[in-house]
Design a protein around this motif. Structure first.
Motif, short mmCIF file in Angstrom:
data_model
loop_
_atom_site.label_atom_id
_atom_site.label_comp_id
_atom_site.label_asym_id
_atom_site.label_seq_id
_atom_site.Cartn_x
_atom_site.Cartn_y
_atom_site.Cartn_z
N VAL A 18 28.48 24.43 41.73
CA VAL A 18 29.66 24.07 40.95
C VAL A 18 29.39 22.80 40.15
O VAL A 18 29.75 22.70 38.96
N GLU A 19 28.73 21.84 40.76
CA GLU A 19 28.43 20.57 40.07
C GLU A 19 27.57 20.81 38.83
O GLU A 19 27.75 20.16 37.80
N LYS A 20 26.64 21.77 38.92
CA LYS A 20 25.75 22.05 37.78
C LYS A 20 26.50 22.59 36.57
O LYS A 20 26.02 22.50 35.44
N THR A 21 27.66 23.18 36.80
CA THR A 21 28.44 23.76 35.69
C THR A 21 29.35 22.74 35.02
O THR A 21 29.90 23.02 33.95
N GLY A 22 29.55 21.61 35.67
CA GLY A 22 30.50 20.64 35.15
C GLY A 22 31.93 20.96 35.52
O GLY A 22 32.87 20.29 35.07
N ALA A 25 38.25 23.28 42.15
CA ALA A 25 39.60 23.71 41.77
C ALA A 25 39.57 24.80 40.70
O ALA A 25 40.52 25.58 40.56
N ASP A 26 38.49 24.88 39.95
CA ASP A 26 38.36 25.89 38.89
C ASP A 26 37.91 27.25 39.42
O ASP A 26 37.91 28.24 38.68
N ILE A 27 37.50 27.30 40.68
CA ILE A 27 36.95 28.53 41.26
C ILE A 27 38.08 29.38 41.84
O ILE A 27 38.84 28.91 42.69
N ALA A 28 38.16 30.62 41.39
CA ALA A 28 39.25 31.50 41.84
C ALA A 28 39.02 31.99 43.27
O ALA A 28 39.97 32.08 44.05
N HIS A 78 37.92 26.14 51.32
CA HIS A 78 39.37 26.30 51.10
C HIS A 78 39.66 27.25 49.94
O HIS A 78 40.48 26.97 49.05
N LYS A 79 38.97 28.37 49.96
CA LYS A 79 39.15 29.43 48.96
C LYS A 79 39.25 30.77 49.67
O LYS A 79 38.81 30.92 50.82
N ASP A 80 39.82 31.76 48.97
CA ASP A 80 39.77 33.12 49.50
C ASP A 80 38.32 33.57 49.54
O ASP A 80 37.58 33.41 48.56
N ILE A 81 37.92 34.14 50.67
CA ILE A 81 36.53 34.53 50.88
C ILE A 81 36.42 36.04 51.01
O ILE A 81 37.20 36.68 51.73
N TYR A 82 35.44 36.61 50.32
CA TYR A 82 35.15 38.05 50.39
C TYR A 82 33.72 38.21 50.91
O TYR A 82 32.80 37.57 50.41
N LEU A 83 33.56 39.07 51.92
CA LEU A 83 32.25 39.27 52.54
C LEU A 83 31.83 40.73 52.38
O LEU A 83 32.64 41.64 52.56
N GLU A 84 30.56 40.94 52.02
CA GLU A 84 30.06 42.30 51.82
C GLU A 84 28.58 42.34 52.18
O GLU A 84 27.88 41.32 52.14
#
Length: 316
Positions: free
Chosen positions: A53-57, A61-64, A103-109
């Protein structure tokens, strides 16, 4: 919208921020901790995520949402890894562990399913209505997207394509069966067969290329065949025959719009794909149909799984 994908491997934990089109905006990788409790693996996954995330600037909070692709027996609805031998995971609630940290919704596959979804959403099968993907690696992984949804079987154990039998009573497979697709067409099987042929043909160019039996890799027989070596050519002809058999059988079961092949041997490009396509054109039950399955090489390489994991919430 921005999504975070995590590819949990036995060697590295990779994380990437991906946009809605499947484009990677920032990526980071850290070593996978070994012989530690599961929560420490989750700590490393969170650290890799923060670095990506840091590499993107951007900020977290921007991550859905966050998607994870992992080997092993997975329960996507509970977020639990029931079993993964590499890290000795048994009934690990990985989604909950990562959610506590990010602290985000997590999807596992399952990682093979995530890779198939990546190729469907942003790779070789983008724009198609259905696809089947196989990865020729240590084993043979498989995944299918049918009607825009991942097919996993009612118990999430579907698409274990490495373990359907292509030669009854054939080579012993690690799963306990004999004659499995994986025992003939994985990169591991190709290397093993090359070593057997080398011992039978001491004058083969295979020895010049590999040096020793331990020096054999998945390219060795292809390189030898390209030099006109008879033993190398025999290995590749046999390998292609079995691969074509497996591909045609899977196409006859699913008749997907796209069939995608990835993994080490697929790097040979049309040297591998063209003869397999020839077999498919001969053995596809729908060979006389106007609408035919398109056989293609995977386009995303090692990024397929991380992109597919990130986009999991869009295909549930």
């Amino acid at each position: 919208m921005y999504y975070l994908g995590i590819d949990l491997g036995g060697t590295n934990v990779a994380a990437a921020v991906v946009d809605e089109e499947g484009v990677i905006l920032g990526k980071a990788s850290l070593p996978t901790p070994r012989d530690v409790p599961a929560y420490q693996v989750a700590d490393q996954m969170a650290a890799a995520s923060a670095a990506a995330v840091e590499k993107t600037g951007l900020s977290m909070a921007d991550i859905a949402s966050v998607g994870i692709g992992s080997p092993g027996t997975i329960e996507p609805d509970t977020g639990v890894i029931r079993y993964w031998s590499n890290l000795d995971f048994r009934n690990v609630p990985l989604a909950s562990l990562v959610e506590e940290r990010l602290h985000k919704d997590i999807y596992l596959e399952n990682d093979a399913n995530a890779a198939a979804l990546g190729e469907f959403a942003a790779g070789a099968a983008k724009g198609s209505s259905s696809m089947v993907a196989i990865t020729l690696g240590t084993g043979i992984g498989g995944g299918a997207v049918l009607g825009g949804k991942l097919y996993t079987g009612f118990n999430y154990a579907g698409m274990e394509v490495g373990h359907f039998v292509i030669e009854h009573g054939g080579r012993q497979c690690t799963c306990g069966r004999k004659g499995c697709f994986e025992a003939y067409c994985s990169a591991t099987a190709l290397i093993k067969r090359t070593r057997q042929v080398m011992e039978e043909h001491r004058d083969s160019k295979l020895w010049e290329l590999a040096g020793t039996l331990e020096g054999v890799n998945g390219r060795t027989p292809f390189d030898a065949a390209a030099l006109g070596d008879a033993a190398g050519g025999m290995i590749i002809d046999e390998y292609v025959d079995y691969l074509g058999c497996g591909v045609a059988s899977l196409v006859n079961i699913f008749q997907p719009e796209v069939f995608c092949i990835g993994g080490g041997p697929s790097a040979q490009g049309e040297t591998l794909m063209a003869p397999v396509r020839y077999i498919l054109n001969r053995e596809d039950y729908a060979r006389n149909s106007v609408h035919r399955t398109r056989l293609v090489r995977a386009a995303l390489g090692n990024d397929a799984g991380i992109i597919g994991a990130a986009l999991l919430p869009l295909f549930r």
